[in-house]
Design a protein around this motif. Structure first.
Motif, mmCIF file in Angstrom:
data_model
loop_
_atom_site.group_PDB
_atom_site.id
_atom_site.type_symbol
_atom_site.label_atom_id
_atom_site.label_comp_id
_atom_site.label_asym_id
_atom_site.label_seq_id
_atom_site.Cartn_x
_atom_site.Cartn_y
_atom_site.Cartn_z
ATOM 1 N N GLN A 51 24.402 34.921 45.389
ATOM 2 C CA GLN A 51 25.828 34.686 45.609
ATOM 3 C C GLN A 51 26.057 33.952 46.930
ATOM 4 O OE1 GLN A 51 28.253 35.738 42.995
ATOM 5 N NE2 GLN A 51 26.175 35.435 42.197
ATOM 6 N N ALA A 52 26.982 33.002 46.907
ATOM 7 C CA ALA A 52 27.119 32.001 47.959
ATOM 8 C C ALA A 52 27.663 32.572 49.259
ATOM 9 C CB ALA A 52 28.027 30.870 47.480
ATOM 10 N N MET A 53 27.099 32.065 50.356
ATOM 11 C CA MET A 53 27.606 32.348 51.695
ATOM 12 C C MET A 53 27.650 31.039 52.485
ATOM 13 S SD MET A 53 26.113 34.877 54.677
ATOM 14 C CE MET A 53 26.871 36.396 54.058
ATOM 15 N N THR B 47 34.458 35.067 45.251
ATOM 16 C CA THR B 47 34.562 34.500 43.909
ATOM 17 C C THR B 47 34.591 35.608 42.865
ATOM 18 O OG1 THR B 47 32.160 34.390 43.646
ATOM 19 C CG2 THR B 47 33.252 32.478 44.651
ATOM 20 N N PRO B 48 35.050 35.293 41.663
ATOM 21 C CA PRO B 48 35.011 36.299 40.591
ATOM 22 C C PRO B 48 33.611 36.844 40.333
ATOM 23 C CG PRO B 48 36.447 34.491 39.965
ATOM 24 C CD PRO B 48 35.762 34.068 41.240
ATOM 25 N N SER B 49 32.598 36.005 40.458
ATOM 26 C CA SER B 49 31.232 36.474 40.203
ATOM 27 C C SER B 49 30.789 37.474 41.261
ATOM 28 C CB SER B 49 30.263 35.283 40.131
ATOM 29 O OG SER B 49 30.378 34.471 41.281
ATOM 30 N N LEU B 50 31.117 37.229 42.533
ATOM 31 C CA LEU B 50 30.761 38.190 43.577
ATOM 32 C C LEU B 50 31.549 39.480 43.416
ATOM 33 C CD1 LEU B 50 29.221 38.854 46.203
ATOM 34 C CD2 LEU B 50 31.199 37.950 47.452
ATOM 35 N N ARG B 51 32.838 39.383 43.108
ATOM 36 C CA ARG B 51 33.650 40.598 42.939
ATOM 37 C C ARG B 51 33.155 41.431 41.771
ATOM 38 N NH1 ARG B 51 37.825 36.952 44.187
ATOM 39 N NH2 ARG B 51 38.494 36.837 42.010
ATOM 40 N N SER B 52 32.724 40.769 40.702
ATOM 41 C CA SER B 52 32.196 41.520 39.562
ATOM 42 C C SER B 52 30.972 42.323 39.975
ATOM 43 C CB SER B 52 31.842 40.558 38.422
ATOM 44 O OG SER B 52 31.304 41.252 37.328
ATOM 45 N N ARG C 39 28.493 44.984 38.057
ATOM 46 C CA ARG C 39 27.866 44.297 36.936
ATOM 47 C C ARG C 39 27.851 42.792 37.180
ATOM 48 N NH1 ARG C 39 31.238 42.042 33.027
ATOM 49 N NH2 ARG C 39 33.494 42.382 33.285
ATOM 50 N N ILE C 40 26.917 42.133 36.529
ATOM 51 C CA ILE C 40 26.848 40.667 36.567
ATOM 52 C C ILE C 40 27.746 40.154 35.468
ATOM 53 C CG2 ILE C 40 25.323 38.675 36.321
ATOM 54 C CD1 ILE C 40 23.040 40.528 37.330
ATOM 55 N N GLY C 41 28.856 39.577 35.847
ATOM 56 C CA GLY C 41 29.875 39.233 34.869
ATOM 57 C C GLY C 41 29.862 37.790 34.405
ATOM 58 N N TYR C 42 29.025 36.956 35.010
ATOM 59 C CA TYR C 42 29.066 35.528 34.704
ATOM 60 C C TYR C 42 27.647 34.990 34.559
ATOM 61 C CZ TYR C 42 33.940 35.817 36.114
ATOM 62 O OH TYR C 42 35.263 36.160 36.199
ATOM 63 N N THR C 43 27.507 33.982 33.714
ATOM 64 C CA THR C 43 26.220 33.345 33.501
ATOM 65 C C THR C 43 25.833 32.518 34.723
ATOM 66 O OG1 THR C 43 26.593 33.220 31.122
ATOM 67 C CG2 THR C 43 24.941 31.746 32.043
ATOM 68 N N GLU C 44 24.645 32.773 35.250
ATOM 69 C CA GLU C 44 24.120 32.010 36.372
ATOM 70 C C GLU C 44 23.002 31.087 35.873
ATOM 71 O OE1 GLU C 44 25.545 32.125 39.226
ATOM 72 O OE2 GLU C 44 26.576 34.056 39.345
ATOM 73 N N PHE C 45 22.345 30.415 36.790
ATOM 74 C CA PHE C 45 21.299 29.449 36.466
ATOM 75 C C PHE C 45 20.202 30.087 35.612
ATOM 76 C CE2 PHE C 45 17.315 27.258 37.614
ATOM 77 C CZ PHE C 45 17.649 25.940 37.360
ATOM 78 N N ALA C 46 19.723 31.270 36.030
ATOM 79 C CA ALA C 46 18.629 31.931 35.298
ATOM 80 C C ALA C 46 18.904 33.409 35.081
ATOM 81 C CB ALA C 46 17.314 31.747 36.048
ATOM 82 N N HIS D 77 31.596 32.380 23.987
ATOM 83 C CA HIS D 77 32.532 32.312 25.111
ATOM 84 C C HIS D 77 31.889 32.785 26.413
ATOM 85 C CE1 HIS D 77 33.202 36.246 23.094
ATOM 86 N NE2 HIS D 77 33.238 36.723 24.330
ATOM 87 N N ARG D 78 30.646 32.390 26.651
ATOM 88 C CA ARG D 78 30.036 32.694 27.938
ATOM 89 C C ARG D 78 30.801 31.960 29.034
ATOM 90 N NH1 ARG D 78 23.507 32.665 26.959
ATOM 91 N NH2 ARG D 78 23.518 34.177 25.283
ATOM 92 N N ARG D 79 30.983 32.652 30.129
ATOM 93 C CA ARG D 79 31.777 32.076 31.205
ATOM 94 C C ARG D 79 30.871 31.538 32.302
ATOM 95 N NH1 ARG D 79 35.396 37.123 32.682
ATOM 96 N NH2 ARG D 79 33.339 38.094 32.497
ATOM 97 N N PRO D 80 31.023 30.260 32.687
ATOM 98 C CA PRO D 80 30.225 29.744 33.793
ATOM 99 C C PRO D 80 30.653 30.398 35.090
ATOM 100 C CG PRO D 80 31.911 28.152 33.184
ATOM 101 C CD PRO D 80 31.963 29.257 32.164
ATOM 102 N N SER D 81 29.705 30.530 36.002
ATOM 103 C CA SER D 81 29.983 31.187 37.268
ATOM 104 C C SER D 81 30.616 30.219 38.249
ATOM 105 C CB SER D 81 28.681 31.739 37.854
ATOM 106 O OG SER D 81 28.886 32.209 39.156
ATOM 107 N N ALA D 82 31.544 30.731 39.053
ATOM 108 C CA ALA D 82 32.105 29.948 40.159
ATOM 109 C C ALA D 82 31.311 30.201 41.434
ATOM 110 C CB ALA D 82 33.569 30.316 40.370
ATOM 111 N N ASN D 83 30.078 30.657 41.287
ATOM 112 C CA ASN D 83 29.219 30.912 42.439
ATOM 113 C C ASN D 83 28.731 29.578 43.003
ATOM 114 O OD1 ASN D 83 27.465 32.103 44.319
ATOM 115 N ND2 ASN D 83 25.791 32.094 42.834
ATOM 116 N N ALA D 84 29.512 28.976 43.869
ATOM 117 C CA ALA D 84 29.260 27.624 44.368
ATOM 118 C C ALA D 84 28.324 27.691 45.575
ATOM 119 C CB ALA D 84 30.583 26.964 44.734
#
Length: 469
Positions: A55-57, A77-82, A88-95, A111-118
């Motif tokens: 998760q991005a910093m 981001t929504p992915s970090l908050r999840s 839980r890991i709520g969003y699809t990441e790279f791997a 309907h997999r959701r891409p992560s906003a983990n920029a």
């Protein structure tokens, strides 16, 4: 050999502090370096699998008046908050796929959701500072506090699934250029240009293919856009049918070769397409026009084994990491074959150049990270200055030091291409913390360092902005 593995530990502490400086910073060096990278790899028993999934910093180094002030913040981001609030890991990441069971995959298939983990780079979107990755979502932030402002569209209004975290400014005019990849029976790389402050873009070139490859970056010249499609390819149906994390749907097919596609930057479509021997790369170094050819320089790996080598478990176990080499491809605009030659025998990755003056133009110097042990047994443990015209390299190393991407900052009155400084965040394994190292761009000798109070996890990319007077 010292232990670099602390660079893959989770960091969730956020601080703001003046840093002690050793040595002397140039009087002219005033501005802000913002770096991006993964920092949280696990929380509450949940683990992210790949370096690219952390998760991005953001890390901000404000430099001026001989001092450095440091601030770091996790992107909210929504992915970090999840991960942190719901466990839980709520969003699809790279791997990493949040749908670990067959039952979960069945109900999420469409309907997999891409992560906003920029977590890859920083740029501007619609005139606002933003963190970006390879999905068309960007996270805007306050450039002074690093506070997260929101998630915005990074696709320039163009429909598609993937993009790059490495947009370019066109050499003449400064318009941003990038692509959005739309998957389908005939997948399409859609290149667009957009004025720096505009929210929308205009498609200026398309490349269609039945076998889209994993492409992390591309290059531009004064007249062309240069796309290298590596033979790490995917059948888009795999995303629906196989239920695997994103990158694990791709397969290495060396028989396909490396496809080099040259497009007219003014919007005239594909002007050349050639096949070169199979290789893989994350990063272009630079490209430029040379008569009736285009010169394309890559940090090239022999194959795509690097992708698997960057799983967190493998990195924390200290397993060797494949290295890449600065490699030149001379691409004919008409008939003929692509010629390939290695520029030096020094491993070379995370490249930077004197971008404002030489992006898309002939150049002499590139800066990157390297490995004293070409087997990659000690990860990336040196900085390398490469003269691409002669192959000569100059190396900076420090005992127990593991540097990140070197960012070149030209002097305000620079008379030569390498007149400036190089900034790199280095893990000092002996001290058990990181430091910002400042090197002279010409001599590649250390001028100063500013010590950070903790380890900064190994990151990817950053940008320097001059202080406005």
């Amino acid at each position: 050999m010292t232990d670099y593995r602390a660079g893959f530990d989770t960091l969730d502490a956020e601080v703001a502090a003046a840093l002690p400086v050793r040595g002397r910073l140039p009087d002219w060096l005033a501005g802000t370096l913002v770096r991006n990278g993964p920092a949280v790899f696990e929380h509450g028993g949940r683990s992210l699998r790949h370096w690219f999934d952390g998760q991005a910093m953001l890390h901000r180094f404000a430099i001026g008046d001989g001092g450095v002030r440091y601030t770091n913040r996790l992107l909210d981001t929504p992915s970090l908050r999840s991960l942190r609030e719901r466990g839980r890991i709520g969003y699809t990441e790279f791997a990493t796929d949040p749908c670990g069971s067959l039952f979960g995959r069945f109900f999420s298939r469409f309907h997999r959701r891409p992560s906003a983990n920029a977590c890859v780079n920083v740029t501007t979107v619609g005139g606002e500072p933003a963190a970006v990755s390879e999905v068309p979502l960007a996270v805007t932030f306050d450039p002074r506090t690093l506070d997260t402002l929101g998630v915005t569209d990074y696709s320039a209004g163009i429909d598609g699934t993937l993009t790059t975290a490495h947009p370019h400014a066109l050499p003449d005019g400064g318009d941003l250029v990038n692509y959005v990849l739309r998957f389908g029976r005939h997948s399409e790389y859609q290149f667009y240009r957009r004025p720096p402050s505009a929210a929308a873009g205009e498609v200026i070139g398309r490349y269609r293919t039945e076998k889209p490859g994993y492409v992390h970056s591309f290059a531009v010249t004064r007249r062309h856009i240069v796309l290298a499609v590596f033979p790490l390819v995917v059948n888009p149906l795999s995303f629906l049918l196989r239920g695997r994390p994103f990158i694990e749907n791709y397969a290495w097919r060396p028989e396909e070769g490396l496809r080099v596609v040259v497009l007219d930057a003014a919007g005239g479509g594909v002007v050349a397409e050639h096949t070169a021997p199979a290789a893989f790369a994350f990063h272009h170094i630079n490209a430029y026009d040379d008569g009736d050819t285009v010169v394309m320089d890559l940090c090239a790996f022999d194959d795509a084994a690097i992708v698997s080598a960057l799983y967190v478990d493998a990195l924390r176990a200290g397993r060797p990491v494949p290295v890449s080499w600065a490699t030149r491809y001379t691409v004919p605009l008409g008939a003929g074959e692509v010629t390939v030659r290695r520029l030096s025998d020094e491993p070379f990755e995370l490249p930077r150049i004197h971008y404002g003056a030489h992006n898309g133009r002939p150049y002499r110097y590139a800066y990157g990270v390297g490995a004293a042990d070409p087997t990659g047994a000690n990860f990336l443990d040196q900085l390398v200055k490469l003269d691409v015209t002669t192959g000569r390299t100059t190396v900076w190393r420090a005992e127990g030091g593991y540097p990140g991407e070197p960012v070149f900052v030209p002097a305000p009155t620079a008379a030569a291409e390498d007149d400036g400084v190089v900034l790199s965040v280095v893990l000092d394994a002996r001290r058990g913390a990181s430091t910002l190292v400042v090197l002279d761009g010409a001599t590649f000798t250390e001028l100063a360092r500013a010590d950070v109070p903790h380890v900064i996890p190994f990151g990817f990319h950053g940008q320097f902005a001059r202080q406005e007077h």
